[in-house]
Design an enzyme around this catalytic site. Structure first.
Site, mmCIF file in Angstrom:
data_model
loop_
_atom_site.group_PDB
_atom_site.id
_atom_site.type_symbol
_atom_site.label_atom_id
_atom_site.label_comp_id
_atom_site.label_asym_id
_atom_site.label_seq_id
_atom_site.Cartn_x
_atom_site.Cartn_y
_atom_site.Cartn_z
ATOM 1 C CG ASP A 19 -1.929 1.131 1.216
ATOM 2 O OD1 ASP A 19 -1.730 2.112 0.475
ATOM 3 O OD2 ASP A 19 -2.915 1.035 1.954
ATOM 4 C CG HIS B 183 -1.222 4.990 4.764
ATOM 5 N ND1 HIS B 183 -2.308 5.028 5.610
ATOM 6 C CD2 HIS B 183 -1.640 4.339 3.646
ATOM 7 C CE1 HIS B 183 -3.329 4.417 5.035
ATOM 8 N NE2 HIS B 183 -2.956 3.995 3.850
ATOM 9 C CB ILE C 221 -4.426 7.940 9.070
ATOM 10 C CG1 ILE C 221 -4.718 7.551 7.615
ATOM 11 C CG2 ILE C 221 -5.045 9.285 9.419
ATOM 12 C CD1 ILE C 221 -6.178 7.306 7.321
ATOM 13 N N GLY D 118 -5.050 0.651 7.559
ATOM 14 C CA GLY D 118 -6.121 -0.095 8.202
ATOM 15 C C GLY D 118 -5.687 -1.481 8.650
#
Length: 92
Positions: free
Chosen positions: A61, A66, A81, A84
């Site tokens: 990812d 991120h 962030i 997930g």
């Protein structure tokens, strides 16, 4: 072969503050269920390393959300962030 369905893939995305969902033909998600009016059953704090998001890029990812503060702010977040999948790993 033979035209048989081998797999079906489905993806979704989100956009903070998005409007016009109903006009897109999609139904918006139901509002979240509020927590019960009592103290939580348990609480636990984890310390996530500052480089954790960069390490999680190894999962494939490469979304700049991120790791790049400017990209995170452009998407409505104060700072990058955590992925997930990484968050799930810490939660369970």
């Amino acid at each position: 072969g033979g035209g048989a369905l081998l797999y079906r893939m489905r993806a979704s995305a989100y956009a903070l503050g998005a409007t016009g969902v109903a006009a897109s033909g999609c139904e918006p998600s139901a509002p979240p269920t509020p927590p019960p009016p009592r103290a939580c059953d348990a609480s636990h704090t984890e310390c996530v390393g500052a480089q954790q998001a960069r390490l999680y890029r190894l999962s494939g990812d490469y979304n700049p959300l991120h790791v790049d503060p400017a990209a995170a702010r452009a998407q409505g977040f104060e700072s990058p962030i955590l992925h997930g999948l990484c968050t799930l790993g810490y939660a369970v």
